[in-house]
Design an enzyme around this catalytic site. Structure first.
Site, short mmCIF file in Angstrom:
data_model
loop_
_atom_site.label_atom_id
_atom_site.label_comp_id
_atom_site.label_asym_id
_atom_site.label_seq_id
_atom_site.Cartn_x
_atom_site.Cartn_y
_atom_site.Cartn_z
N MET A 46 18.57 14.65 -5.81
CA MET A 46 17.99 15.68 -6.66
C MET A 46 16.56 16.00 -6.23
O MET A 46 16.15 17.17 -6.22
CB MET A 46 18.03 15.23 -8.13
N LYS A 98 6.64 -16.94 -32.81
CA LYS A 98 7.42 -18.17 -32.70
C LYS A 98 7.28 -19.06 -33.93
O LYS A 98 8.25 -19.66 -34.38
CB LYS A 98 6.96 -18.93 -31.44
N PHE A 143 -0.52 -17.51 -23.29
CA PHE A 143 0.50 -17.39 -22.25
C PHE A 143 1.62 -16.45 -22.71
O PHE A 143 2.17 -16.61 -23.79
CB PHE A 143 1.08 -18.77 -21.91
N GLN A 144 1.94 -15.48 -21.90
CA GLN A 144 2.96 -14.46 -22.17
C GLN A 144 2.72 -13.70 -23.47
O GLN A 144 3.65 -13.30 -24.14
CB GLN A 144 4.36 -15.08 -22.14
N GLU A 164 15.82 -7.36 -18.60
CA GLU A 164 15.73 -6.90 -20.00
C GLU A 164 15.90 -5.39 -20.13
O GLU A 164 16.36 -4.91 -21.16
CB GLU A 164 14.40 -7.33 -20.62
C1 LIG Z 1 13.42 5.61 -13.12
C2 LIG Z 1 13.32 6.93 -12.46
N1 LIG Z 1 12.55 7.09 -11.38
C3 LIG Z 1 12.47 8.29 -10.75
C4 LIG Z 1 13.19 9.37 -11.23
C5 LIG Z 1 13.10 10.73 -10.53
N2 LIG Z 1 14.41 11.11 -9.97
C6 LIG Z 1 15.25 11.95 -10.61
S1 LIG Z 1 16.70 12.15 -9.80
C7 LIG Z 1 16.20 11.15 -8.56
C8 LIG Z 1 17.12 10.88 -7.39
C9 LIG Z 1 18.31 10.11 -7.79
O1 LIG Z 1 18.98 9.67 -6.63
P1 LIG Z 1 20.49 9.21 -6.70
O2 LIG Z 1 20.67 8.21 -7.76
O3 LIG Z 1 20.91 8.81 -5.33
O4 LIG Z 1 21.23 10.51 -7.18
P2 LIG Z 1 21.53 11.87 -6.39
O5 LIG Z 1 20.56 12.88 -6.87
O6 LIG Z 1 21.39 11.60 -4.93
O7 LIG Z 1 22.93 12.20 -6.79
C10 LIG Z 1 14.91 10.66 -8.78
C11 LIG Z 1 14.18 9.79 -7.87
C12 LIG Z 1 13.95 9.15 -12.39
N3 LIG Z 1 14.64 10.14 -12.97
N4 LIG Z 1 14.04 7.93 -12.97
#
Ligand SMILES: Cc1ncc(C[n+]2csc(CCOP(=O)(O)OP(=O)(O)O)c2C)c(N)n1
Ligand SMILES: [Mg+2]
Lengths: 550, 95
Positions: free
Chosen positions: A461, A159, A109-110, A47
């Site tokens: 990042m 519902k 439920f749910q 979802e």
């Molecule tokens: C749902 C979610 N969880 C954690 C983060 C924190 N976060 C920001 S960038 C990142 C790393 C992203 O890794 P990747 O998709 O491999 O991209 P890269 O930076 O390596 O290009 C994380 C964990 C986020 N922005 N969103």
């Protein structure tokens, strides 16, 4: 007519053609009514992806995105996508099934209180307890979602209301309110401020796309000759290759953009909101500037930075009143000299593929009608810095919430809104795993989204921040045991290409441009590569860190 | 700063909850609250005393944005920082 049929008919009357969703017990009446409808329903595989796809659909098309989910876990799974739309002001209507009204509040439920759970991340919400209110509520939900500053609206549908019958249904078609006209006095003040300024700068935000004011912004810029910096969401509102466009400002902004902000004497904020990723240390942001703030939402004006002049209302209208010609040749030349001097360089002498160059080459080779939907991380910032955009609707990126996993569902939404567009999802090896199940959606509907997956074997990042701000103490950012993404794609029935060396890039780009169906391009890049420039968190935008010379 | 807001809103499901949630999330601590529905149940009037380091206008604008809200007024603004510890928050809710 049954409640569920009323909902479907009301959606059709709003002009909805596509909905994204996932069925379950409490929403079964709605799925039953769907069988007799011409609405196209896209069955996602989680979802969250329904809400994010509705978001991508809405951002790209400007129409309200619609998603369905059942009660309980279905509804809670929508939340991230709803919050994503909330923070970037995306018009969306989310319809959730709910347990029957006599069971509400009994831990049935749910049953979850999705009305309560979603409250802080919706523009408004409804729990429809009476079938008589249903048709009117759906219309109202759409009006709220798309009017003023847009946002997500949740309609929780018990519902018993969905299966109840109503003999005479009055569908509501009251027209939307038109946004307020700008105040003449404020407009006059703004004109004077612009005329008298010697170093004015336009700071253009995401509201330009939302207001459909791209043309108006461009005429304003062309008439006045004022240089422009854009936010992440404002990218494309002035074409990337426009002479006066200095690029993105803020944390990963260009040097010329951040310098211009620090030096300007008048900052014309057009539908932006002084976000912390933009301003850095707020006290030191645009320290010499007076501020004109134009926005549809009065709550944004002087929220973080006091405005000297505020024009609340539709920027599409307001911009047309500001055609004056300040004497700014010297300033313009300074900005353009900086722009030339600090332009990104793409020579990169290593054995690795250089993602910024590949993105640059890809966006140059692709035609204008190319949409890039990003995930979140270093690759997202590289898209913002290095891809060229002719219009803001073609750059889909999760800004406010920064939702990893946005990219693929966002791309699916955009492709369904605009089947003739070329849609590319630029993802990372971390982000892709957040909604990888949507490869099944690509396959099922043969949605020709191209995925360019930059694999740095890391949550890049976060790794970069640990390197720079946490003394290289790497903690839980290693992804060197990633699955074989090409094989994963193939298991879903989607062809894949692997790019490991710079000499393979050109042919991969060619394949992206020529392939008719979906495709995954798995690109191995240097795990040590960082995003530059970078303003450290909490620092002033004058304190940019830059790449060390190799 | 401490001030009192007078809010009139449509008595729709969740209206009061939305109002209180918005104030809390935007950094306005609630010290006192009184709310009543109108005789015909159509409207809800609330009088809320809040305390915050943020300006009155921020509360006003954030409340005015709520879809149910018809009117919002600052009833009384006190410039001094209230000595919260000595003044127990009173809560009076009559619906
Ligand atoms: C749902 C979610 N969880 C954690 C983060 C924190 N976060 C920001 S960038 C990142 C790393 C992203 O890794 P990747 O998709 O491999 O991209 P890269 O930076 O390596 O290009 C994380 C964990 C986020 N922005 N969103
Ligand atoms: Mg990565």
């Amino acid at each position: 007519m049954k409640g569920a049929e009323i909902v479907i008919r009301a959606l059709e009357k709003e002009g909805v053609d596509t909905v994204f969703g996932y069925p379950g017990g409490a929403i079964m009446p709605l799925y039953d009514a769907l069988v007799d409808s011409k609405l196209k329903h896209i069955l996602v595989r989680h979802e969250q992806a329904a809400a994010l796809a509705a978001d991508g659909y809405a951002r790209h098309s400007g129409r309200v995105g619609v998603c369905f989910a059942t009660s309980g876990p279905g509804a809670t799974n929508l939340i991230t996508g709803i919050a994503n739309a909330f923070l970037d002001s995306v018009p969306m209507v989310a319809i959730t099934g709910q347990v029957a009204t006599p069971f509400i509040g009994t831990d049935a439920f749910q049953e979850v209180d999705i009305f309560g759970i979603s409250m802080p991340v919706v523009k408004h919400s409804f729990l429809v307890r009476r079938i008589e209110d249903l048709a009117g509520t759906i219309h109202e939900a759409f009006q709220i979602a798309r009017s003023g500053r847009p946002g997500p609206v949740l309609v929780d549908l018990p519902k018993d209301v969905a299966i109840a019958e109503l003999d005479i249904v009055a569908f509501d078609d009251t027209p939307d309110e038109t946004p307020a006209r700008p105040d003449a006095h404020q407009v006059a003040t703004a004109r004077q401020m612009i005329e008298r300024s010697s170093r004015p700068l336009v700071y253009a935000g995401g509201g330009i796309r939302i207001a459909g004011a791209t043309e108006e912004l461009r005429s304003f810029v062309d008439f006045t000759g004022i240089p422009v910096v854009t936010t992440l969401q404002g990218i494309g509102s002035v074409p990337s290759d426009h002479e006066l466009n200095l690029g993105m400002l803020g944390m990963h902004g260009t040097k010329q953009a951040n310098i211009a902000v620090q030096e300007c004497d008048l900052l014309i904020c057009v539908a932006a909101r002084f976000d912390d990723r933009v301003t850095g240390k707020l006290k030191e942001f645009a320290p010499h500037a007076k501020v004109i703030h134009m926005d549809i939402d009065p709550a944004e004006v002087s929220k973080l930075r006091a405005a000297d002049c505020s024009i609340v209302g539709d920027v599409k209208v307001a911009l047309n009143f500001l055609h004056v010609r300040p004497q700014i040749d010297e300033w313009k030349n300074r900005c353009l000299t900086n722009k030339a001097e600090y332009a990104f360089a793409y020579e990169h002498k290593t054995e690795h593929v250089y993602a910024p160059k590949m993105l640059r080459d890809l966006s140059v080779a692709a035609c204008d009608n190319t949409v890039i939907s990003c995930d979140v991380g270093q690759h997202q910032m590289w898209v913002a810095q290095h891809c060229r955009f002719q219009s803001p609707e073609n750059h889909l990126t999760s800004g406010g919430l920064g939702t990893m996993g946005y990219g693929l569902p966002g791309a699916i939404g955009a492709q369904l809104a605009d089947p003739s567009a070329r849609v590319i999802n630029v993802s990372g090896d971390g982000s892709i795993m957040m909604n990888i199940q949507e490869l099944a959606t690509l396959k099922r509907y043969n949605i020709p989204v191209k995925i360019v997956l930059f694999d740095n074997q890391a949550l890049g990042m976060v790794r970069q921040w640990q390197e720079l701000f946490f003394s290289e103490r790497y903690s839980e950012v290693d992804l060197s045991d990633n699955p074989d993404f090409a094989k994963v794609a193939e298991a879903f029935g989607i062809p894949a290409v692997k790019v490991e060396r710079p000499d393979q890039v050109e042919s991969a780009i060619q394949q992206i441009l020529e392939c008719q169906g979906p495709l995954l391009v798995h690109v191995m890049i240097d795990p040590r590569e960082n995003v530059w420039p970078l303003v450290p968190p909490g620092k002033s935008n004058t304190e940019m860190m830059e790449a060390k010379a190799v | 700063m401490r001030f009192t807001l007078e809010v009139t809103m449509t008595n729709s499901e969740g209206a009061l909850e939305r109002l209180l949630g918005r104030l809390r999330q935007r950094g306005f601590g609630i010290l006192a609250l009184n709310a009543d529905v109108s005789g015909d149940y159509a409207f809800l009037g609330a009088r809320i005393t809040v305390e915050s380091l943020r300006p009155v206008e921020a509360a006003l604008k954030q409340i005015a944005k709520l879809y149910d809200v018809e009117q919002v007024k600052v009833h009384h603004a006190e410039q001094e920082h209230a000595k919260r510890q000595n003044q127990p928050a009173e809560l009076c809710l009559s619906l």
